[in-house]
Design a protein around this motif. Sequence first.
Motif, PDB file in Angstrom:
ATOM      1  N   ARG A 174       0.877  -1.188   0.000  1.00  0.00           N
ATOM      2  CA  ARG A 174       0.000   0.000   0.000  1.00  0.00           C
ATOM      3  C   ARG A 174       0.907   1.229   0.000  1.00  0.00           C
ATOM      4  O   ARG A 174       1.114   1.889   1.026  1.00  0.00           O
ATOM      5  CB  ARG A 174      -0.898  -0.018   1.249  1.00  0.00           C
ATOM      6  CG  ARG A 174      -1.932   1.101   1.282  1.00  0.00           C
ATOM      7  CD  ARG A 174      -2.673   1.155   2.620  1.00  0.00           C
ATOM      8  NE  ARG A 174      -3.678   0.142   2.799  1.00  0.00           N
ATOM      9  CZ  ARG A 174      -4.930   0.226   2.324  1.00  0.00           C
ATOM     10  NH1 ARG A 174      -5.300   1.271   1.613  1.00  0.00           N
ATOM     11  NH2 ARG A 174      -5.785  -0.746   2.572  1.00  0.00           N
ATOM     12  N   GLY A 180       1.006   7.497 -10.287  1.00  0.00           N
ATOM     13  CA  GLY A 180       0.135   6.483  -9.692  1.00  0.00           C
ATOM     14  C   GLY A 180      -0.201   5.370 -10.672  1.00  0.00           C
ATOM     15  O   GLY A 180      -0.286   4.187 -10.294  1.00  0.00           O
ATOM     16  N   GLU A 181      -0.360   5.715 -11.943  1.00  0.00           N
ATOM     17  CA  GLU A 181      -0.673   4.688 -12.940  1.00  0.00           C
ATOM     18  C   GLU A 181       0.455   3.676 -13.071  1.00  0.00           C
ATOM     19  O   GLU A 181       0.211   2.500 -13.363  1.00  0.00           O
ATOM     20  CB  GLU A 181      -0.966   5.336 -14.304  1.00  0.00           C
ATOM     21  CG  GLU A 181      -2.246   6.162 -14.325  1.00  0.00           C
ATOM     22  CD  GLU A 181      -3.465   5.370 -13.855  1.00  0.00           C
ATOM     23  OE1 GLU A 181      -3.694   4.256 -14.356  1.00  0.00           O
ATOM     24  OE2 GLU A 181      -4.166   5.880 -12.944  1.00  0.00           O
ATOM     25  N   ARG A 217      -0.192   1.197 -10.577  1.00  0.00           N
ATOM     26  CA  ARG A 217      -1.310   0.328 -10.970  1.00  0.00           C
ATOM     27  C   ARG A 217      -0.825  -0.775 -11.907  1.00  0.00           C
ATOM     28  O   ARG A 217      -1.265  -1.915 -11.825  1.00  0.00           O
ATOM     29  CB  ARG A 217      -2.387   1.166 -11.655  1.00  0.00           C
ATOM     30  CG  ARG A 217      -3.740   1.074 -10.974  1.00  0.00           C
ATOM     31  CD  ARG A 217      -4.829   1.594 -11.874  1.00  0.00           C
ATOM     32  NE  ARG A 217      -5.105   3.012 -11.734  1.00  0.00           N
ATOM     33  CZ  ARG A 217      -5.989   3.526 -10.884  1.00  0.00           C
ATOM     34  NH1 ARG A 217      -6.667   2.743 -10.068  1.00  0.00           N
ATOM     35  NH2 ARG A 217      -6.202   4.825 -10.839  1.00  0.00           N
ATOM     36  N   GLN A 218       0.104  -0.407 -12.784  1.00  0.00           N
ATOM     37  CA  GLN A 218       0.632  -1.398 -13.722  1.00  0.00           C
ATOM     38  C   GLN A 218       1.433  -2.493 -13.019  1.00  0.00           C
ATOM     39  O   GLN A 218       1.680  -3.550 -13.595  1.00  0.00           O
ATOM     40  CB  GLN A 218       1.485  -0.696 -14.791  1.00  0.00           C
ATOM     41  CG  GLN A 218       0.633   0.168 -15.724  1.00  0.00           C
ATOM     42  CD  GLN A 218       1.450   1.159 -16.533  1.00  0.00           C
ATOM     43  OE1 GLN A 218       2.657   0.990 -16.706  1.00  0.00           O
ATOM     44  NE2 GLN A 218       0.795   2.199 -17.047  1.00  0.00           N
ATOM     45  N   GLU A 219       1.841  -2.226 -11.777  1.00  0.00           N
ATOM     46  CA  GLU A 219       2.511  -3.259 -10.966  1.00  0.00           C
ATOM     47  C   GLU A 219       1.514  -3.972 -10.064  1.00  0.00           C
ATOM     48  O   GLU A 219       1.911  -4.670  -9.127  1.00  0.00           O
ATOM     49  CB  GLU A 219       3.620  -2.632 -10.124  1.00  0.00           C
ATOM     50  CG  GLU A 219       4.849  -2.228 -10.928  1.00  0.00           C
ATOM     51  CD  GLU A 219       5.645  -3.425 -11.441  1.00  0.00           C
ATOM     52  OE1 GLU A 219       5.548  -4.502 -10.825  1.00  0.00           O
ATOM     53  OE2 GLU A 219       6.341  -3.273 -12.455  1.00  0.00           O
ATOM     54  N   VAL A 239      -0.827  -2.596  -8.019  1.00  0.00           N
ATOM     55  CA  VAL A 239      -1.223  -1.899  -6.787  1.00  0.00           C
ATOM     56  C   VAL A 239      -2.669  -1.419  -6.904  1.00  0.00           C
ATOM     57  O   VAL A 239      -3.050  -0.825  -7.920  1.00  0.00           O
ATOM     58  CB  VAL A 239      -0.280  -0.703  -6.517  1.00  0.00           C
ATOM     59  CG1 VAL A 239      -0.803   0.156  -5.370  1.00  0.00           C
ATOM     60  CG2 VAL A 239       1.125  -1.203  -6.225  1.00  0.00           C
ATOM     61  N   THR A 240      -3.462  -1.707  -5.872  1.00  0.00           N
ATOM     62  CA  THR A 240      -4.850  -1.224  -5.848  1.00  0.00           C
ATOM     63  C   THR A 240      -5.163  -0.424  -4.588  1.00  0.00           C
ATOM     64  O   THR A 240      -6.192   0.236  -4.528  1.00  0.00           O
ATOM     65  CB  THR A 240      -5.840  -2.405  -5.916  1.00  0.00           C
ATOM     66  OG1 THR A 240      -5.592  -3.268  -4.789  1.00  0.00           O
ATOM     67  CG2 THR A 240      -5.667  -3.199  -7.200  1.00  0.00           C
ATOM     68  N   ILE A 265      -3.677   2.340  -1.602  1.00  0.00           N
ATOM     69  CA  ILE A 265      -2.622   3.337  -1.443  1.00  0.00           C
ATOM     70  C   ILE A 265      -2.737   4.049  -0.095  1.00  0.00           C
ATOM     71  O   ILE A 265      -3.726   3.928   0.616  1.00  0.00           O
ATOM     72  CB  ILE A 265      -2.644   4.377  -2.586  1.00  0.00           C
ATOM     73  CG1 ILE A 265      -3.922   5.225  -2.534  1.00  0.00           C
ATOM     74  CG2 ILE A 265      -2.481   3.694  -3.934  1.00  0.00           C
ATOM     75  CD1 ILE A 265      -3.892   6.438  -3.479  1.00  0.00           C
ATOM     76  N   TRP A 268      -8.780   5.840  -7.454  1.00  0.00           N
ATOM     77  CA  TRP A 268      -8.298   4.964  -6.384  1.00  0.00           C
ATOM     78  C   TRP A 268      -9.431   4.751  -5.384  1.00  0.00           C
ATOM     79  O   TRP A 268     -10.006   5.699  -4.871  1.00  0.00           O
ATOM     80  CB  TRP A 268      -7.051   5.557  -5.719  1.00  0.00           C
ATOM     81  CG  TRP A 268      -5.891   5.579  -6.670  1.00  0.00           C
ATOM     82  CD1 TRP A 268      -5.528   6.602  -7.507  1.00  0.00           C
ATOM     83  CD2 TRP A 268      -4.978   4.511  -6.940  1.00  0.00           C
ATOM     84  NE1 TRP A 268      -4.438   6.237  -8.268  1.00  0.00           N
ATOM     85  CE2 TRP A 268      -4.073   4.964  -7.945  1.00  0.00           C
ATOM     86  CE3 TRP A 268      -4.823   3.207  -6.439  1.00  0.00           C
ATOM     87  CZ2 TRP A 268      -3.034   4.161  -8.437  1.00  0.00           C
ATOM     88  CZ3 TRP A 268      -3.790   2.418  -6.930  1.00  0.00           C
ATOM     89  CH2 TRP A 268      -2.915   2.894  -7.918  1.00  0.00           C
TER      90      TRP A 268
END
Lengths: 376, 376
Positions: free
Chosen positions: B36, B48-49, B52-54, B56-57, B59, B75
């Motif tokens: 997170r 932030g994107e 997301r590509q890794e 992550v949902t 934060i 988010w």
Amino acid sequence: MYASIVKPTMLLDEGRVRANIARMAQKARTNQVRFRPHFKTHQSAQIGEWFRQEGVTAITVSSVDMARYFAAHGWQDITIAFPANVREIDKINQLAGQIRLHLLVESVAAVHYLEQRLTSPAAVWIEADAGSGRSGVGWDDPGTLHEVASAITSGRRLQLQGLLTHAGNTYAARTLETVAAIHTQTVTRLERMRSRLQEAGFLGLELSIGDTPACSMLEKLGDVDEMRPGNFVFYDLTQMVIGSCTAADIGFVVACPVVAVHSERRELVLYGGAVHLSKEMLPRPDGSAGYGAVVQLRAGGWSEPLAGAWLRSLSQEHGVVQATEEAWAAESSGLGAVAVGDLLGVIPVHSCLAADLLKHYVTLEGETLAMAAIPG
Amino acid sequence: MYASIVKPTMLLDEGRVRANIARMAQKARTNQVRFRPHFKTHQSAQIGEWFRQEGVTAITVSSVDMARYFAAHGWQDITIAFPANVREIDKINQLAGQIRLHLLVESVAAVHYLEQRLTSPAAVWIEADAGSGRSGVGWDDPGTLHEVASAITSGRRLQLQGLLTHAGNTYAARTLETVAAIHTQTVTRLERMRSRLQEAGFLGLELSIGDTPACSMLEKLGDVDEMRPGNFVFYDLTQMVIGSCTAADIGFVVACPVVAVHSERRELVLYGGAVHLSKEMLPRPDGSAGYGAVVQLRAGGWSEPLAGAWLRSLSQEHGVVQATEEAWAAESSGLGAVAVGDLLGVIPVHSCLAADLLKHYVTLEGETLAMAAIPG
């Protein structure tokens, strides 16, 4: 009014700020020097109007973008008191075509660049280093001084106005005597630089000085033509410690919500951190770090700084207030009675940096005053 | 690309930043902990994107307004890692009705306030102070811990998630051993706090930790459920000195125009001051003040930090670079060859604060990345 404050907010006492402006304007008149206040401290067109009401027509700023903001608000005579940043030549040209623009130079390289690229005439001051050791031609470097003056006057675009300095070294002073001694040294050195230029045929040069300690504390400013103080509009904890002001002159405090109470160590955690107050630090008498003084808010203003309470640390959003046993337990102003959700006020160490971060003012009457939105 | 940079600008190496994100995401997967990341460091929806590509949902942010910004950018699961500021209850209610919002509490007072005023359920963590001494319920204060947990679970709005800490004390560490020792102590104390709560019937509680030094330097993070580092996305001079990263991991430098050259004292004055870099200070080995390391910009990036060159002072807009004789005269990277109008890069002492001040990024490919415009 305080009920509407939900996050760190500059709470501005308009009466004090107007009094600070009036007092400095009077000082300038008494000394028969031009008052060209530095607007980097407040960065607000609305506060700028309070200066206009005191007869101010010429101002100082610290960046090209700040000059653009005040030019857009009707200021026609602006000094950018920073060594000319030649990479911003396009914006400088826009300004020079629009207002009476004053630039600072301290090198032949900058003069040559400006001569080649300026599309309108501009006033120019040779920045002098009279002992502060930051920027400017050294007071003990007559060779460079002569070269820069010659480069200016041999071109067609730049009009040499005189010598300008910021005696930042008064900020280390803690007594009137020290401030007076530094100021005398500064003016003496500027006069000597001007004499050298006069002997070489550069005539009619003015002297411009600018530090808030000297301009606040000294009655007589000596043989100068212009003064450019800025910080005095609000003052701050640093100026209180120097002796430039008293607590009763402080123009704003930062109202901060209390988010945690740690009675066992007499600490309060404020919503108010480095992104609100800056990390400017003023060592406390015992050598520990201090990031601000603490006041209680009350109807119509705020208290004196609380003895025995100070901001001991700042992180990005947190500020930690430490109190002595006396300050924690004091009868009317005891910090031990403060609860989560209350507001406390902080006198910042450096008001210019706090104002730059906090982006707008709220007056004690509840009016919001906007600031320049300088593009990143 | 550098020709378009005219004032202090964050120059971002997208490849390095993406590598920093990928490495930390992998660390989380290996340790089977929820990642997170703290978005207070970059404050950018576009960066932030990349998270997301890794995958992550969820934060972390440091303020209610920052949560609003990222919620507006899609988010849906956000922790505000700061003691709940009850004065912002209206904005908190808006968020709690819109996303899965996580709050921090450390006092019964805050819990009672939230229970009375929250209009939607919210997740809540008890902030634990495991030794850093800033905010949170003390690891050695089981009484308060139990009171706060009881207050949470006796209401209807707050859903107790677990214990969360920020081990800011790793920032004083300078070796892997010290970071490891502090981390072990932190996790041990959190586990003990959780055990106490379990014995009292509070079950299913998670542990959340967050400091970049431990998350970067340690392979095994111990028995925790969530990690929230933020600074690692860029790192900075402080993290280099701690040992969390090498110079090759630094994600951005601040490109600063050179406005003055003082060869006689081997100094350069940069347009780049406290309003760009913050006054975060890192003492140099000799005890003098350091405000940043210096790099040369070159095609496609920047050099290693120059040995023997550092920012020795900052005022509002000025930064003064001091160089040793060796650094001034060095053959390929000598600062003596730098001229007015050139750019130099600065590795900031604290990247979170510099990013907060500089307001946008420019990548090495010339793309501009926006940041949150947090209202003052």
